[in-house]
Design a protein around this motif. Structure first.
Motif, PDB file in Angstrom:
ATOM      1  N   ASP A 177      -1.853   6.174  38.417  1.00  0.00           N
ATOM      2  CA  ASP A 177      -2.594   5.236  37.575  1.00  0.00           C
ATOM      3  C   ASP A 177      -2.795   3.856  38.217  1.00  0.00           C
ATOM      4  O   ASP A 177      -3.290   2.939  37.579  1.00  0.00           O
ATOM      5  CB  ASP A 177      -1.894   5.069  36.227  1.00  0.00           C
ATOM      6  CG  ASP A 177      -0.456   4.565  36.362  1.00  0.00           C
ATOM      7  OD1 ASP A 177      -0.045   4.221  37.493  1.00  0.00           O
ATOM      8  OD2 ASP A 177       0.245   4.525  35.334  1.00  0.00           O
ATOM      9  N   ASP A 210       0.604  -4.629  42.146  1.00  0.00           N
ATOM     10  CA  ASP A 210       0.454  -3.279  42.704  1.00  0.00           C
ATOM     11  C   ASP A 210       1.512  -3.031  43.772  1.00  0.00           C
ATOM     12  O   ASP A 210       2.004  -1.915  43.919  1.00  0.00           O
ATOM     13  CB  ASP A 210      -0.946  -3.106  43.294  1.00  0.00           C
ATOM     14  CG  ASP A 210      -1.136  -1.740  43.933  1.00  0.00           C
ATOM     15  OD1 ASP A 210      -1.235  -0.750  43.184  1.00  0.00           O
ATOM     16  OD2 ASP A 210      -1.156  -1.660  45.177  1.00  0.00           O
ATOM     17  N   ILE A 251      -6.307   2.113  38.097  1.00  0.00           N
ATOM     18  CA  ILE A 251      -6.795   1.424  36.894  1.00  0.00           C
ATOM     19  C   ILE A 251      -6.671  -0.091  37.086  1.00  0.00           C
ATOM     20  O   ILE A 251      -7.638  -0.836  36.899  1.00  0.00           O
ATOM     21  CB  ILE A 251      -5.992   1.854  35.647  1.00  0.00           C
ATOM     22  CG1 ILE A 251      -6.070   3.374  35.448  1.00  0.00           C
ATOM     23  CG2 ILE A 251      -6.479   1.094  34.417  1.00  0.00           C
ATOM     24  CD1 ILE A 251      -7.446   3.908  35.192  1.00  0.00           C
ATOM     25  N   GLN A 252      -5.493  -0.542  37.463  1.00  0.00           N
ATOM     26  CA  GLN A 252      -5.273  -1.977  37.636  1.00  0.00           C
ATOM     27  C   GLN A 252      -6.065  -2.517  38.826  1.00  0.00           C
ATOM     28  O   GLN A 252      -6.579  -3.645  38.783  1.00  0.00           O
ATOM     29  CB  GLN A 252      -3.778  -2.261  37.808  1.00  0.00           C
ATOM     30  CG  GLN A 252      -3.429  -3.735  37.771  1.00  0.00           C
ATOM     31  CD  GLN A 252      -2.062  -3.991  37.164  1.00  0.00           C
ATOM     32  OE1 GLN A 252      -1.823  -3.637  36.018  1.00  0.00           O
ATOM     33  NE2 GLN A 252      -1.176  -4.614  37.930  1.00  0.00           N
ATOM     34  N   GLN A 302      -6.931  -7.224  28.300  1.00  0.00           N
ATOM     35  CA  GLN A 302      -5.549  -7.709  28.272  1.00  0.00           C
ATOM     36  C   GLN A 302      -5.327  -8.821  29.295  1.00  0.00           C
ATOM     37  O   GLN A 302      -4.708  -9.855  28.999  1.00  0.00           O
ATOM     38  CB  GLN A 302      -4.586  -6.560  28.561  1.00  0.00           C
ATOM     39  CG  GLN A 302      -4.532  -5.485  27.479  1.00  0.00           C
ATOM     40  CD  GLN A 302      -3.785  -4.246  27.946  1.00  0.00           C
ATOM     41  OE1 GLN A 302      -3.281  -4.189  29.078  1.00  0.00           O
ATOM     42  NE2 GLN A 302      -3.712  -3.237  27.096  1.00  0.00           N
ATOM     43  N   LYS A 303      -5.829  -8.589  30.514  1.00  0.00           N
ATOM     44  CA  LYS A 303      -5.501  -9.484  31.624  1.00  0.00           C
ATOM     45  C   LYS A 303      -6.320 -10.774  31.646  1.00  0.00           C
ATOM     46  O   LYS A 303      -5.977 -11.693  32.389  1.00  0.00           O
ATOM     47  CB  LYS A 303      -5.684  -8.740  32.950  1.00  0.00           C
ATOM     48  CG  LYS A 303      -4.736  -7.557  33.135  1.00  0.00           C
ATOM     49  CD  LYS A 303      -3.285  -7.993  33.166  1.00  0.00           C
ATOM     50  CE  LYS A 303      -2.348  -6.819  33.428  1.00  0.00           C
ATOM     51  NZ  LYS A 303      -0.928  -7.235  33.502  1.00  0.00           N
ATOM     52  N   THR A 357      -9.628  -2.968  37.886  1.00  0.00           N
ATOM     53  CA  THR A 357      -9.706  -4.214  37.106  1.00  0.00           C
ATOM     54  C   THR A 357      -9.740  -5.414  38.034  1.00  0.00           C
ATOM     55  O   THR A 357     -10.518  -6.363  37.833  1.00  0.00           O
ATOM     56  CB  THR A 357      -8.488  -4.329  36.165  1.00  0.00           C
ATOM     57  OG1 THR A 357      -8.447  -3.201  35.301  1.00  0.00           O
ATOM     58  CG2 THR A 357      -8.570  -5.600  35.334  1.00  0.00           C
ATOM     59  N   LEU A 405      -2.820  -9.294  40.023  1.00  0.00           N
ATOM     60  CA  LEU A 405      -2.908  -7.835  39.911  1.00  0.00           C
ATOM     61  C   LEU A 405      -2.639  -7.162  41.252  1.00  0.00           C
ATOM     62  O   LEU A 405      -2.006  -6.109  41.319  1.00  0.00           O
ATOM     63  CB  LEU A 405      -4.293  -7.436  39.389  1.00  0.00           C
ATOM     64  CG  LEU A 405      -4.597  -7.828  37.942  1.00  0.00           C
ATOM     65  CD1 LEU A 405      -6.074  -7.573  37.628  1.00  0.00           C
ATOM     66  CD2 LEU A 405      -3.720  -7.061  36.976  1.00  0.00           C
ATOM     67  N   LYS A 460      -9.742   2.862  30.237  1.00  0.00           N
ATOM     68  CA  LYS A 460      -8.460   2.196  30.499  1.00  0.00           C
ATOM     69  C   LYS A 460      -8.672   0.894  31.265  1.00  0.00           C
ATOM     70  O   LYS A 460      -7.962  -0.099  31.038  1.00  0.00           O
ATOM     71  CB  LYS A 460      -7.540   3.129  31.283  1.00  0.00           C
ATOM     72  CG  LYS A 460      -7.115   4.369  30.510  1.00  0.00           C
ATOM     73  CD  LYS A 460      -6.279   5.303  31.384  1.00  0.00           C
ATOM     74  CE  LYS A 460      -5.937   6.583  30.634  1.00  0.00           C
ATOM     75  NZ  LYS A 460      -5.190   7.543  31.495  1.00  0.00           N
ATOM     76  N   VAL A 461      -9.648   0.901  32.182  1.00  0.00           N
ATOM     77  CA  VAL A 461      -9.971  -0.328  32.917  1.00  0.00           C
ATOM     78  C   VAL A 461     -10.462  -1.399  31.950  1.00  0.00           C
ATOM     79  O   VAL A 461     -10.037  -2.562  32.022  1.00  0.00           O
ATOM     80  CB  VAL A 461     -11.039  -0.055  33.997  1.00  0.00           C
ATOM     81  CG1 VAL A 461     -11.552  -1.368  34.591  1.00  0.00           C
ATOM     82  CG2 VAL A 461     -10.472   0.826  35.104  1.00  0.00           C
ATOM     83  N   GLN A 463      -9.800  -1.715  28.812  1.00  0.00           N
ATOM     84  CA  GLN A 463      -8.652  -2.195  28.038  1.00  0.00           C
ATOM     85  C   GLN A 463      -7.822  -3.173  28.857  1.00  0.00           C
ATOM     86  O   GLN A 463      -7.373  -4.217  28.353  1.00  0.00           O
ATOM     87  CB  GLN A 463      -7.786  -1.009  27.601  1.00  0.00           C
ATOM     88  CG  GLN A 463      -8.447  -0.089  26.583  1.00  0.00           C
ATOM     89  CD  GLN A 463      -7.658   1.202  26.370  1.00  0.00           C
ATOM     90  OE1 GLN A 463      -6.535   1.341  26.864  1.00  0.00           O
ATOM     91  NE2 GLN A 463      -8.242   2.138  25.652  1.00  0.00           N
ATOM     92  N   THR A 464      -7.636  -2.847  30.135  1.00  0.00           N
ATOM     93  CA  THR A 464      -6.853  -3.714  31.014  1.00  0.00           C
ATOM     94  C   THR A 464      -7.566  -5.044  31.242  1.00  0.00           C
ATOM     95  O   THR A 464      -6.931  -6.106  31.280  1.00  0.00           O
ATOM     96  CB  THR A 464      -6.590  -3.022  32.368  1.00  0.00           C
ATOM     97  OG1 THR A 464      -6.021  -1.736  32.143  1.00  0.00           O
ATOM     98  CG2 THR A 464      -5.640  -3.843  33.228  1.00  0.00           C
TER      99      THR A 464
END
Length: 340
Positions: A80, A142, A83-84, A39-40, A87, A138, A32-33, A35-36
């Motif tokens: 979750d 949060d 995860i962000q 994206q970011k 990242t 990011l 998931k990291v 993927q993030t």
């Protein structure tokens, strides 16, 4: 017939196993990291994802974000947010790498051409700035002021460490204390923050958050100490780096500090010529390694790392003896065993 055990290979295998264990524990979160991250780091300015993607996809272990993931799970976190934030940690790390490679004029990283070697210094610095800025986005997304304080403070300390290293570059009078101050800032600060925020988002007591910070800080010190040893090791070839880059740049690291302090007046003149004046000749690197071995500078640097490993392990004793704690302790062995 007796069986001969190759202790160095055994240490390498143990280290690899520790990293594999950690990866298996956090694999779902790490996917998931990743993927993030993809994206970011997107931007309508095509060069930004192109250059950033080159660095991020170049084979890094994602150790720092894995520490955030594992620390969170160690504290029983089930949300979750980690995860962000993991990242965010990776973006801060990647930004510092881009800037470091420009400052150090590096052309290789993990066996691949550096971004600055391909796109030039200006683009590397600016994309590094983009990643720093995205990391702060990011942090604010949060919504935790405490997390923002920890990670923003780490970012400023890293920058201070880089400047301190610049000041001590080529200075053979650098003390071990001054050297340790540099690596605590430029390397250990992000390790410490990456771990501490796992406790913060889990709303654990301050004692546990402080313990995670201590573990991360000491792990970061170990990581840099072993990096400094590896620069003079044949193991560098397997890491896609050339031997003696620190020497060629006149970078004062602990092996140099120890060899200089323990040497004769004649040997100190050698170090001043090669490190301060950068007057280097054929055979100087080999002689430098001979002097380090003569005065046990490399082995003593590894022993320093073992000392910090014990401190880091003690810091985790406050937590339950579960698979996450065992894995984080194993990473201490992984970092030290890279030297073999």
């Amino acid at each position: 017939m007796g069986v001969v055990i190759n202790l160095e290979e055994e240490k390498k295998d143990k280290g690899k196993e520790a990293l594999t264990n950690l990866l298996e524990l956090v694999q779902n979160d790490l996917d998931k990291v990743n993927q993030t991250i993809m994206q970011k780091m997107q931007s309508p300015v095509a060069l930004i994802p192109q250059l950033a993607g080159h660095l991020i996809a170049s084979g890094g272990k994602r150790l720092r974000p894995m520490l955030t993931l594992a620390s969170s799970r160690l504290c029983g976190y089930e949300g979750d947010r980690h995860i962000q934030l993991a990242t965010c940690v990776e973006f801060i790390h990647s930004a510092t790498l881009l800037h470091d490679d420009v400052v150090d004029k590096s052309e290789l990283r993990r066996g691949e051409d550096t971004a600055n070697a391909i796109w030039g210094n200006k683009a590397s610095v600016l994309v590094g700035d983009f990643l720093f800025s995205r990391s702060f986005e990011l942090m604010t997304e949060d919504g935790s002021l405490e997390v923002l304080k920890i990670l923003s403070n780490a970012s400023s300390i890293i920058a201070e460490g880089e400047v301190m290293q610049l000041v001590t570059a080529n200075d053979t009078d650098t003390t071990e204390e001054a050297y340790m101050e540099v690596i605590c800032a430029k390397t250990a600060a992000l390790f410490a923050a990456a771990c501490e925020i796992g406790g913060v988002i889990s709303e654990r007591p301050k004692s546990e958050c402080d313990a995670l910070m201590s573990y991360g800080k000491n792990l970061g010190i170990i990581f840099q100490l072993i990096d400094d040893v590896l620069d003079y090791s044949a193991e560098q070839k397997t890491l896609g780096k050339t031997i003696g880059d620190d020497f060629l740049e006149g970078k004062i690291t602990l092996p140099i500090v120890l060899a200089f302090r323990r040497g004769t007046d004649e040997e100190r003149e050698f170090w001043k010529r090669t490190m301060e004046d950068l007057d280097q000749k054929d055979g100087d690197l080999e002689h430098a390694i001979e002097l380090m071995n003569k005065y046990d500078a490399l082995t003593d640097t590894i022993e320093r790392a073992r000392h910090y490993s014990k401190i880091a392990q003690d810091a985790l004793a406050i937590f339950p003896d579960n698979e996450y704690r065992k894995s984080l302790i194993g990473i201490l062995d992984f970092c030290i065993n890279r030297a073999y």
